[in-house]
Design a protein around this motif. Structure first.
Motif, short mmCIF file in Angstrom:
data_model
loop_
_atom_site.label_atom_id
_atom_site.label_comp_id
_atom_site.label_asym_id
_atom_site.label_seq_id
_atom_site.Cartn_x
_atom_site.Cartn_y
_atom_site.Cartn_z
N HIS A 127 3.12 2.05 -1.78
CA HIS A 127 3.53 2.63 -3.18
C HIS A 127 2.69 3.63 -3.82
O HIS A 127 3.09 4.45 -4.38
N SER A 128 1.51 3.84 -3.10
CA SER A 128 0.61 4.83 -3.57
C SER A 128 1.16 6.11 -3.02
O SER A 128 0.92 7.23 -3.98
N ALA A 129 1.91 6.24 -1.88
CA ALA A 129 2.74 7.41 -1.54
C ALA A 129 3.98 7.51 -1.92
O ALA A 129 4.55 8.80 -2.05
N PRO B 262 5.84 6.31 -4.81
CA PRO B 262 5.59 5.33 -6.30
C PRO B 262 7.22 5.12 -6.86
O PRO B 262 7.45 5.59 -7.88
N ASP C 49 9.73 2.02 -8.07
CA ASP C 49 9.50 0.43 -8.59
C ASP C 49 10.93 -0.02 -9.02
O ASP C 49 10.74 -0.98 -9.22
N PRO D 2 0.83 -1.19 -0.09
CA PRO D 2 0.07 -0.10 -0.02
C PRO D 2 0.79 1.21 0.11
O PRO D 2 0.33 2.36 -0.49
#
Length: 265
Positions: free
Chosen positions: A177-179, A181, A183, A175
């Motif tokens: 990753h939404s704040a 981002p 990769d 979760p």
């Protein structure tokens, strides 16, 4: 802000398609195609084998780049004050800890908790190299590369001695990753030295005029990598170093601070 002048005596880099400075320099000069595959997990030689096995990726990436920079500068890492900057530290361990505390709090790993602090990379590095010089861990969110570079240059000016600077970030899972981002994982490192004490590109830093546009590498792969990892903001610096020619660029060092960086051979 007064002008700060240093020499970039050593360079290190490790990330997708950029497995070391010789490879990265060739890619940044357009002499070699960019291979965007994720590289093997780093195995920095300055970390003992037991430490490499238990260290998280943040520590391994930062240490890999720092090891290369120290070797290029022919500098003893035990004698170098160090600055380690990261947007968010070890976001993967933060995700693990949050999930475990919600689901099975009594199963929280002491080792992972130990690795969760923002200065973990600086701590591993200092212990592995036997360095007793000051170590700094900082974050300026997505401007952490510029902020760390500025801190390192200030310390060089203040001490009149070389300083190691490393910037690193890793992918953000779950979760968070939404704040955050991110990769991909990426790290870079410089050994900065006083301007008259070492070979290497001359770098002069000063505060840029308000509203100055921040520079980035033009290549599509570089823009994509920067979008996937904030520490890749340093690609513009690396490209200027790879060119080994006079160049001026601007890099963020905070929400209201942009640095003007002038490179000269």
């Amino acid at each position: 802000m007064s002008e700060l002048v240093v020499r970039v005596a050593g360079i290190g880099v490790y990330g997708p398609g950029l497995t070391g400075w010789p490879v990265a320099a060739a890619v940044l000069r357009g002499e070699r195609e960019f291979d965007g595959a994720d590289p093997p997990r780093p195995a920095p030689g300055l970390l003992p084998a037991a430490e490499r096995r238990r260290a998280p990726d943040t520590v391994l990436y930062a240490s890999q780049a720092a090891t290369e920079a120290c070797a290029m500068a022919q500098a003893d890492p035990a004698q170098l004050p160090c600055i380690f900057s990261s947007t968010q530290g070890d976001i993967a361990i933060t995700d693990y800890m949050c999930a475990t505390l919600v689901q099975t709090p009594r199963e929280l790993s002491p080792t992972k908790f130990h690795n969760s602090v923002h200065n973990a990379a600086a701590g591993y590095w200092s212990i592995a190299t036997g360095c007793r010089e000051p170590a700094t861990a900082l974050s300026a969110w997505t401007d952490s590369v510029g902020a760390g570079l500025l801190e390192a240059a200030i310390q060089v000016a203040d001490s009149g001695a070389p300083v190691l600077f490393a910037a690193y970030d890793v992918a953000a899972p779950g979760p968070l990753h939404s704040a955050v981002p991110f990769d991909r994982a990426f790290a870079l490192a410089f050994v900065l030295a006083p301007p008259d004490s070492a070979p290497g590109m001359r770098l002069a830093l000063r505060r840029a005029a308000d509203g100055a546009a921040r520079d980035a590498v033009d290549a599509d792969w570089a823009r994509a990598l920067r979008a996937q990892n904030a520490s890749a903001d340093g690609l513009a610096l690396l490209q200027a170093l790879a060119a080994n020619a006079p160049r001026t660029l601007h890099i963020g060092a905070g929400p209201q601070l942009t640095l003007r960086a002038e490179f000269a051979p």
